[in-house]
Design a protein around this motif. Structure first.
Motif, PDB file in Angstrom:
ATOM      1  N   ILE A  12      53.722  61.094  63.365  1.00  0.00           N
ATOM      2  CA  ILE A  12      53.615  60.342  64.615  1.00  0.00           C
ATOM      3  C   ILE A  12      54.985  59.950  65.153  1.00  0.00           C
ATOM      4  O   ILE A  12      55.258  60.090  66.354  1.00  0.00           O
ATOM      5  CB  ILE A  12      52.748  59.079  64.409  1.00  0.00           C
ATOM      6  CG1 ILE A  12      51.286  59.479  64.173  1.00  0.00           C
ATOM      7  CG2 ILE A  12      52.853  58.142  65.611  1.00  0.00           C
ATOM      8  CD1 ILE A  12      50.404  58.327  63.730  1.00  0.00           C
ATOM      9  N   ARG A  64      53.949  55.663  69.742  1.00  0.00           N
ATOM     10  CA  ARG A  64      52.800  56.039  70.566  1.00  0.00           C
ATOM     11  C   ARG A  64      52.455  57.500  70.312  1.00  0.00           C
ATOM     12  O   ARG A  64      53.322  58.297  69.924  1.00  0.00           O
ATOM     13  CB  ARG A  64      53.095  55.822  72.059  1.00  0.00           C
ATOM     14  CG  ARG A  64      54.149  56.744  72.629  1.00  0.00           C
ATOM     15  CD  ARG A  64      54.369  56.517  74.123  1.00  0.00           C
ATOM     16  NE  ARG A  64      55.276  57.507  74.675  1.00  0.00           N
ATOM     17  CZ  ARG A  64      56.591  57.430  74.632  1.00  0.00           C
ATOM     18  NH1 ARG A  64      57.162  56.394  74.067  1.00  0.00           N
ATOM     19  NH2 ARG A  64      57.353  58.384  75.144  1.00  0.00           N
ATOM     20  N   VAL A  71      50.707  52.763  68.563  1.00  0.00           N
ATOM     21  CA  VAL A  71      50.680  52.869  67.109  1.00  0.00           C
ATOM     22  C   VAL A  71      51.625  51.845  66.489  1.00  0.00           C
ATOM     23  O   VAL A  71      52.752  51.665  66.957  1.00  0.00           O
ATOM     24  CB  VAL A  71      51.097  54.282  66.630  1.00  0.00           C
ATOM     25  CG1 VAL A  71      51.053  54.363  65.109  1.00  0.00           C
ATOM     26  CG2 VAL A  71      50.217  55.348  67.257  1.00  0.00           C
ATOM     27  N   ILE A  81      48.444  51.835  59.010  1.00  0.00           N
ATOM     28  CA  ILE A  81      48.622  52.261  60.401  1.00  0.00           C
ATOM     29  C   ILE A  81      47.545  51.588  61.254  1.00  0.00           C
ATOM     30  O   ILE A  81      46.379  51.527  60.863  1.00  0.00           O
ATOM     31  CB  ILE A  81      48.501  53.793  60.558  1.00  0.00           C
ATOM     32  CG1 ILE A  81      49.418  54.528  59.593  1.00  0.00           C
ATOM     33  CG2 ILE A  81      48.788  54.217  61.994  1.00  0.00           C
ATOM     34  CD1 ILE A  81      49.202  56.039  59.582  1.00  0.00           C
ATOM     35  N   ILE A  92      46.113  51.918  65.213  1.00  0.00           N
ATOM     36  CA  ILE A  92      46.192  52.712  66.448  1.00  0.00           C
ATOM     37  C   ILE A  92      45.277  52.096  67.498  1.00  0.00           C
ATOM     38  O   ILE A  92      44.065  52.021  67.311  1.00  0.00           O
ATOM     39  CB  ILE A  92      45.788  54.178  66.205  1.00  0.00           C
ATOM     40  CG1 ILE A  92      46.699  54.811  65.141  1.00  0.00           C
ATOM     41  CG2 ILE A  92      45.857  54.975  67.509  1.00  0.00           C
ATOM     42  CD1 ILE A  92      46.276  56.221  64.741  1.00  0.00           C
TER      43      ILE A  92
END
Length: 434
Positions: free
Chosen positions: A125, A143, A150, A164, A166
Motif C-alpha cells: 500500500i 491511501r 489507510v 491496518i 482502511i
C-alpha cells in the motif's frame, strides 16, 4: 509441479503451493512493465494452470484463480472486502483478527492473514506513494489508488502485531439527494447549507471519528460555483471536487533521515500565495487552525474545513486548543475573537447508536459577548422513535430561529422560504455561550 488429483478434500498446503507457483509464473511474464490488464492476466493464469497439469474441481479452480488475480492486480485476500459495496471500513487488528463495518455495524470477517501477509500488505500500500514505515517510524497514513484512507501501525507501538485500518472510499460520489434519501439530512437543512456555501459563508463540519465529516464536506464543496479557484489541503488526499479550477495539495511525511516533511500548516500558509478564492482543508488537527482562521478573516470567504468534536460547542473549544498549538502566546479572548469573526457556521455530523450517520445540528456563530463565543442553533435533529429494525427515526428540523447572516444570503440571491423555519421553538433556549 506435482499434479493434484481431484478429491473431495484438497490439502491446504498443496493449494498454497499451487497458488504461490501460479503467482510466480504470471509475474515472470510481466517483463518489467508492471501487471498486465485483467484480460491478459486471465489468459496468462489459464496457461500457467494448464502447464501445471492440475485437475481441480471447477469451482475450486475458479476460486483459486480469482485469489491469484486479486493478489496480482489488487490487495490479495482483502480485495473482496474492498470490492463489497456494503463494507465501509476494514479493521485488521492482527493475525486472524479482521473486522469490517457493514451498514454501520461491526462484524468479524472469516478472512485470515498471517503477520507476514499483513506486513506485505502494508508495504504494497505505502510503497507506490512514497511513504515508509519501520521501527523508527511505526505509524503511517496512506491511501489506496481509489482514494480509500489507510492507517497502518507496526511494533513496537502495536503490541499484538501489525494492524491496518482502511476507511473505504465510495465508488460513486454521494450527493445531497443521497443524504436526504438516507435520512441523513432534511430537505430544508440541505437547501439551507447550499445557500450558505454559495453565499460564501465560512463553515466548519464537526464530528467524531467515522461520523461522515469528510463525506459531508465533499458534498458541500459540490455547491461551489465554477470559475472560483479552489485550493484543497489534505493529510491524505480523498476529496473529490468536480470543479475545473482546483489545485490539490497533500502533506508529505519526513524521509528516512527525518527530513523533508511538509505539514498541513505549511501548506495552508503557502496556499495564501496561490490566489485562492476558497481554501478547503480536509481536517484541522494542529496549529494550522490559526492559519485557517486568519485566511477566513482576510478575504477567503467560503472556506471549509472539518474538526473532531462531538458538538458545536465542543468544536469551538477544539478550535481554541488547536490555535494555541500554533506556538503563539495569544490571550484566550483574542483566540475566541478570531474564531467568532472567522467562522459563520458549524455543522455537526454524528454517528448514532444504530450506526447511521446524520447531520444533528446546524449552528450559527453569532459573535462575542464579553469573553464568550455566542452560537445559535438553527436546525436540530429530533428523534421520533425506533423502527422495527432498530433504526432511529427522526428529522433535522428548525429551532424557529432565523440566521443573523440572512442578509448575506439574500445578497447572493437566496430568499429563505418561511417554511424552512416554520417549526416553532419548543421551549428550549437555542442560543448558547462558550
Amino acid at each position: 509441479m506435482a499434479t493434484i488429483e481431484t478429491t473431495r478434500s484438497i490439502p491446504v498446503g498443496a493449494l498454497d503451493q499451487l497458488r504461490e507457483w501460479l503467482k510466480e509464473q504470471v509475474k515472470r511474464s510481466f517483463n518489467g512493465d508492471g501487471p498486465p490488464n485483467e484480460a491478459k492476466l486471465q489468459a496468462l493464469l489459464e496457461k500457467a494452470y494448464q502447464h501445471a497439469k492440475v485437475n481441480l474441481p471447477e469451482s475450486l479452480k475458479r476460486e483459486l484463480l480469482t485469489e491469484v488475480m486479486s493478489d496480482v492486480l489488487g490487495f490479495g485476500s482483502i480485495q473482496r472486502l474492498l470490492d463489497d459495496p456494503d463494507i465501509t471500513e476494514i479493521m485488521i487488528n492482527g493475525p486472524d483478527q479482521i473486522y469490517v463495518e457493514r451498514r454501520g455495524m461491526i462484524e468479524k470477517s472469516s478472512i485470515r492473514l498471517s503477520t507476514d501477509e499483513i506486513l506485505h500488505l502494508i508495504d504494497r500500500i505505502i510503497t507506490p506513494i512514497g511513504r515508509r514505515i519501520d521501527t523508527e517510524q511505526p505509524m503511517v497514513d496512506a491511501r489506496l489508488p481509489d482514494g480509500s484512507r489507510v492507517n497502518a501501525v507496526i511494533p513496537p507501538v502495536a503490541l499484538d502485531g501489525p494492524g491496518i485500518t482502511i476507511r473505504k472510499f465510495a465508488r460513486e460520489r454521494m450527493n445531497i439527494d443521497d443524504l436526504i434519501q438516507l435520512g441523513s439530512i432534511s430537505e430544508h437543512g440541505a437547501g439551507f447549507l447550499e445557500a450558505c456555501v454559495i453565499a460564501r459563508l465560512n463553515a466548519v463540519v464537526s464530528g467524531g471519528t467515522g461520523s461522515g465529516k469528510t463525506t459531508l464536506l465533499n458534498i458541500l464543496t459540490g455547491y461551489i460555483p465554477e470559475g472560483e479557484r479552489i485550493v484543497t489541503i489534505e493529510d491524505a488526499a480523498e476529496l473529490q471536487l468536480h470543479q475545473e479550477h482546483v489545485f490539490r495539495l497533500e502533506a508529505k511525511p519526513a524521509n528516512a533521515d527525518g527530513k523533508g516533511e511538509v505539514g498541513i500548516r505549511s501548506l495552508v500558509r503557502n496556499s495564501l500565495r496561490m490566489r485562492p478564492d476558497r481554501i478547503i482543508v480536509g481536517e484541522v488537527r494542529g496549529g494550522e487552525a490559526l492559519d485557517m482562521l486568519q485566511a477566513m478573516n482576510t478575504g477567503h470567504d467560503g472556506s471549509l474545513t472539518t474538526v473532531h468534536a462531538n458538538s458545536p460547542r465542543d468544536a469551538a473549544s477544539r478550535l481554541e486548543t488547536l490555535v494555541l498549538l500554533a506556538g503563539f502566546d495569544l490571550p484566550l479572548k483574542v483566540v475566541r475573537e478570531q474564531i467568532a469573526s472567522a467562522v459563520d457556521l458549524i455543522v455537526q455530523q454524528s454517528r448514532l447508536r444504530d450506526g447511521s450517520r446524520k447531520v444533528t445540528s446546524i449552528s450559527e456563530v453569532m459573535g462575542m459577548e464579553g469573553e464568550t463565543i455566542v452560537m445559535t442553533e438553527l436546525f436540530r435533529f429530533e428523534e421520533a422513535g425506533v423502527d422495527e429494525n432498530g433504526m432511529i427515526q427522526g428529522s433535522l428540523v428548525s429551532t424557529g430561529m432565523r440566521p443573523m447572516f440572512e442578509g448575506r444570503l439574500k445578497a447572493a440571491g437566496f430568499k429563505l422560504p418561511a417554511e424552512w423555519f416554520a417549526t416553532p421553538n419548543r421551549g428550549f433556549n437555542s442560543t448558547t455561550q462558550h
